[in-house]
Design an enzyme around this catalytic site. Structure first.
Site, short mmCIF file in Angstrom:
data_model
loop_
_atom_site.label_atom_id
_atom_site.label_comp_id
_atom_site.label_asym_id
_atom_site.label_seq_id
_atom_site.Cartn_x
_atom_site.Cartn_y
_atom_site.Cartn_z
N PHE A 156 0.93 -1.22 0.03
CA PHE A 156 0.02 0.19 0.01
C PHE A 156 1.00 1.09 -0.08
O PHE A 156 0.31 2.25 0.09
CB PHE A 156 -0.92 0.04 1.20
CG PHE A 156 -1.94 -1.22 1.23
CD1 PHE A 156 -2.96 -1.09 0.51
CD2 PHE A 156 -1.55 -2.14 2.08
CE1 PHE A 156 -3.93 -2.21 0.34
CE2 PHE A 156 -2.54 -3.41 1.94
CZ PHE A 156 -3.55 -3.47 1.19
N LEU A 157 2.17 0.92 -0.19
CA LEU A 157 3.10 2.24 -0.08
C LEU A 157 2.72 3.38 -1.15
O LEU A 157 2.20 2.95 -2.36
CB LEU A 157 4.56 1.83 -0.29
CG LEU A 157 4.96 1.37 -1.37
CD1 LEU A 157 5.15 2.42 -2.63
CD2 LEU A 157 6.47 0.67 -1.18
N LYS A 211 -6.45 -5.04 -2.09
CA LYS A 211 -5.72 -4.06 -2.45
C LYS A 211 -6.40 -3.23 -3.71
O LYS A 211 -6.48 -1.94 -3.83
CB LYS A 211 -4.37 -4.74 -3.37
CG LYS A 211 -3.55 -3.79 -4.19
CD LYS A 211 -2.79 -2.55 -3.41
CE LYS A 211 -2.17 -1.76 -4.36
NZ LYS A 211 -1.67 -0.68 -3.42
N TYR A 258 -8.96 16.48 -3.56
CA TYR A 258 -8.47 17.42 -3.99
C TYR A 258 -8.73 17.40 -5.48
O TYR A 258 -8.42 16.64 -6.29
CB TYR A 258 -7.04 17.65 -3.86
CG TYR A 258 -6.63 17.91 -2.27
CD1 TYR A 258 -6.65 19.28 -1.82
CD2 TYR A 258 -6.36 16.77 -1.60
CE1 TYR A 258 -6.31 19.45 -0.49
CE2 TYR A 258 -6.00 16.92 -0.22
CZ TYR A 258 -5.92 18.30 0.26
OH TYR A 258 -5.56 18.42 1.53
N CYS A 267 -0.55 2.99 -10.67
CA CYS A 267 -1.50 2.03 -10.02
C CYS A 267 -3.09 2.53 -10.28
O CYS A 267 -3.62 1.53 -10.80
CB CYS A 267 -1.25 2.32 -8.42
SG CYS A 267 0.42 1.60 -8.12
N LYS A 270 -4.25 1.66 -13.94
CA LYS A 270 -4.47 0.24 -14.25
C LYS A 270 -5.18 -0.52 -13.39
O LYS A 270 -5.79 -1.47 -13.82
CB LYS A 270 -2.97 -0.31 -14.40
CG LYS A 270 -2.34 -0.62 -13.01
CD LYS A 270 -1.12 -1.43 -13.34
CE LYS A 270 -0.37 -1.69 -11.95
NZ LYS A 270 -1.03 -2.59 -10.95
N1 LIG Z 1 4.66 1.67 -7.63
C1 LIG Z 1 3.65 1.89 -6.63
O1 LIG Z 1 3.64 2.80 -6.00
C2 LIG Z 1 2.88 0.41 -6.32
C3 LIG Z 1 2.34 0.49 -5.17
C4 LIG Z 1 1.77 -0.60 -4.55
C5 LIG Z 1 1.60 -1.57 -5.48
N2 LIG Z 1 2.32 -1.69 -6.76
C6 LIG Z 1 2.41 -2.85 -7.55
O2 LIG Z 1 3.62 -3.48 -7.22
C7 LIG Z 1 3.89 -4.15 -8.69
C8 LIG Z 1 5.73 -3.68 -8.88
O3 LIG Z 1 5.19 -2.18 -9.15
P1 LIG Z 1 6.37 -1.10 -9.38
O4 LIG Z 1 6.04 0.12 -9.72
O5 LIG Z 1 7.57 -1.60 -8.38
O6 LIG Z 1 6.95 -1.69 -10.71
P2 LIG Z 1 8.34 -1.48 -11.61
O7 LIG Z 1 7.98 -1.45 -13.09
O8 LIG Z 1 9.04 0.04 -11.12
O9 LIG Z 1 9.37 -2.82 -11.35
C9 LIG Z 1 9.28 -3.89 -11.75
C10 LIG Z 1 10.65 -4.66 -11.84
O10 LIG Z 1 10.42 -6.11 -11.97
C11 LIG Z 1 11.59 -6.23 -12.84
N3 LIG Z 1 11.17 -7.69 -13.45
C12 LIG Z 1 10.30 -7.99 -14.51
N4 LIG Z 1 10.30 -9.25 -14.97
C13 LIG Z 1 11.47 -9.72 -14.00
C14 LIG Z 1 11.74 -11.10 -13.89
N5 LIG Z 1 11.29 -12.09 -14.57
N6 LIG Z 1 12.69 -11.44 -12.92
C15 LIG Z 1 13.04 -10.42 -12.25
N7 LIG Z 1 12.84 -9.19 -12.05
C16 LIG Z 1 11.74 -8.78 -13.27
C17 LIG Z 1 11.60 -4.99 -13.90
O11 LIG Z 1 12.74 -4.96 -14.45
C18 LIG Z 1 11.62 -3.87 -12.90
O12 LIG Z 1 12.79 -3.49 -12.33
C19 LIG Z 1 3.02 -3.89 -9.57
O13 LIG Z 1 2.09 -4.70 -9.52
C20 LIG Z 1 2.28 -2.66 -9.05
O14 LIG Z 1 0.92 -2.64 -9.22
C21 LIG Z 1 3.19 -0.52 -7.06
#
Ligand SMILES: NC(=O)c1ccc[n+]([C@@H]2O[C@H](COP(=O)([O-])OP(=O)(O)OC[C@H]3O[C@@H](n4cnc5c(N)ncnc54)[C@H](O)[C@@H]3O)[C@@H](O)[C@H]2O)c1
Length: 445
Positions: A156-157, A211, A258, A267, A270
């Site tokens: 949830f960050l 989530k 806001y 997030c 999608k």
């Molecule tokens: N960004 C946010 O604020 C946030 C918050 C909560 C939840 N989420 C969820 O968390 C998940 C990750 O989001 P994110 O923003 O960190 O994604 P991101 O795109 O920033 O990072 C994903 C990473 O995974 C790596 N990757 C892809 N396939 C791989 C594999 N087979 N082996 C190893 N590494 C691999 C990519 O190279 C990339 O560095 C998503 O499902 C997102 O919805 C994101």
């Protein structure tokens, strides 16, 4: 505990750094050699306040390391966290190819290692549609007989406050199939909830839904206030006053209400679409979530129409200055940022575009090289026919308005974040259009 983080993006890297900081031994795996190379040099591939310091400290203490080697990463772990991306695919539903690729890699490595001294736990931290963690479990089981536990642990960050959010969570949600997995998750997270906030252990399918339900609710609030703001413009009400009157009601509260350009980022857009997709897959029409998405997309057009209305002769040959590129302050993330849509439309309409963002300029240059990279917020304004504000960075809140006026060719500001008081802008001689408030005219054109 020995942990492996798969994916060193916004979630994986923050999770890894925070777990390492609690004394865990963390290996981070990614398939992107550029990221691993940077991380090995102690450089963070993303901007997140406090993250670089946390990485340096834990790299020096040898509690975190980075690798491209799957075998090394999966052998190391008692607990494997899957933190890879789950972007939208063409029809809006979540694209699970990265999650399933990781599941196959884990299975093949488990098969090579064989049963060890302890049973590994595979935790899905990526945001995934209901049923995905069990698909991961079934896929691994189809390739190896080595036992393991599965858990779903949504994150949830918020980008921009990710370290604080992770370190002091409002709640930790863990979906598990058995008490052993629950015990592992409790042990890992107990140091983060000494403030008394709950670790909520539940079944896997409910954890996956928590989530989406949470993000859908927050997205709904943003689209709600934007719809009210647009109605205010038609009725001559002021959304700021309406907001204050409404948010004083404790049942409503004031968070995520806001008015602005609508939500962006990796997030909400999608995940709202994924809820609609999840509904479709089970024959259920998620009407509200579909409307939340539609209102959000329309908000960009609504703002764009305000810009166009100021240039009856069109934008060809004009210059537009943008303050703010990131989808929100304190991050360099430009995925689905409203600014990107608006800059693309500006370029298409024949305008020259200048932009400034405190941390997202590198990402912008990669995506839209045609945009002029300004060196600071004032340089951005030089010779521009209007200033468009897309992100509410702190430094934009109290600018030197006389300097702004002097630098702009025409004193026109179209503010997508309602940063200023209308009266102030009028007194300073600006034409000022904002969201949910009447446009004021201060110039003597
Ligand atoms: N960004 C946010 O604020 C946030 C918050 C909560 C939840 N989420 C969820 O968390 C998940 C990750 O989001 P994110 O923003 O960190 O994604 P991101 O795109 O920033 O990072 C994903 C990473 O995974 C790596 N990757 C892809 N396939 C791989 C594999 N087979 N082996 C190893 N590494 C691999 C990519 O190279 C990339 O560095 C998503 O499902 C997102 O919805 C994101």
């Amino acid at each position: 505990m020995k942990l492996t983080m798969v994916g060193t993006g916004y979630v994986g890297l923050v999770t890894a750094a925070c777990f390492a900081d609690m004394g865990n031994d963390v290996v981070c795996l990614d398939i992107d050699p550029r990221k691993i190379e940077l991380l090995r040099k102690g450089e963070s591939p993303i901007y997140e306040p406090g993250l670089s310091e946390l990485l340096h400290k834990n790299i020096a203490a040898k509690r975190i390391r980075f690798t491209l080697d799957k075998a090394e990463a999966y052998r190391h772990a008692e607990v494997i966290f899957i933190c890879v991306g789950t972007p939208s695919d063409e029809d809006g539903s979540a694209d699970l190819q990265h999650v399933l690729a990781v599941a196959r890699d884990i299975a093949d490595e488990l098969e090579r290692i064989g049963p060890g001294a302890y049973t590994k736990t595979v935790v899905v931290k990526s945001t995934v549609p209901v049923g995905t963690s069990h698909s991961v479990r079934d896929l691994i089981r189809s390739r190896t007989k080595v036992p393991f536990h599965i858990a779903d642990n949504p994150e949830f960050l918020k980008e921009g406050d990710a370290i604080t959010d992770f370190s002091k969570p409002d709640r930790v949600v863990c979906g598990v199939d058995n008490e052993q997995a629950a015990a592992v998750m409790r042990e890992l997270y107990e140091p983060f909830v000494r403030n008394g906030h709950p670790i909520l252990v539940m079944d896997v399918r409910s954890a996956e839904m928590v989530k989406y339900a949470s993000n859908a609710m927050l997205a709904c609030k943003i689209s709600f206030i934007n719809e009210m703001a647009n109605l205010c413009e038609k009725t001559g009400s002021d959304i700021n006053s309406v907001r204050h009157g409404m948010c004083a009601d404790k049942r409503i509260g004031d968070q995520f209400l806001y008015p602005g350009l609508g939500y962006g980022g990796s997030c909400f857009p999608k995940d709202t679409l994924a809820v609609v997709g999840m509904g479709k897959s089970v024959g259920f029409d998620c009407k509200l979530n579909a409307a939340v998405h539609e209102v959000n997309q329309d908000q960009r057009s609504h703002f764009w129409n305000k810009v166009l209305a100021e240039f009856p002769g069109g934008l060809k040959g004009r210059t537009l200055a943008f303050w703010g590129v990131a989808f929100k302050p304190r991050t360099d993330d430009i995925r689905e940022a409203p600014s990107m849509t608006l800059m693309q439309r500006s370029l298409k309409a024949g305008a020259a575009v200048r932009a400034f963002d405190p941390v997202a300029m590198d990402n912008l240059s990669k995506e839209l090289p045609a945009v002029h990279r300004s060196t600071d917020m004032y340089d951005c304004l030089t010779g521009a026919d209007a200033l468009l504000i897309c992100t509410e960075w702190r430094e934009f809140r109290s600018p030197d308005l006389d300097r702004v006026k002097l630098l702009l060719k025409r004193p026109l500001i179209v503010d997508g974040r309602n940063l200023y008081r209308c009266e102030t802008m009028q007194q300073h001689g600006f034409d000022y259009a904002s969201v949910g408030r009447a446009t004021v005219r201060g110039s003597t054109r």
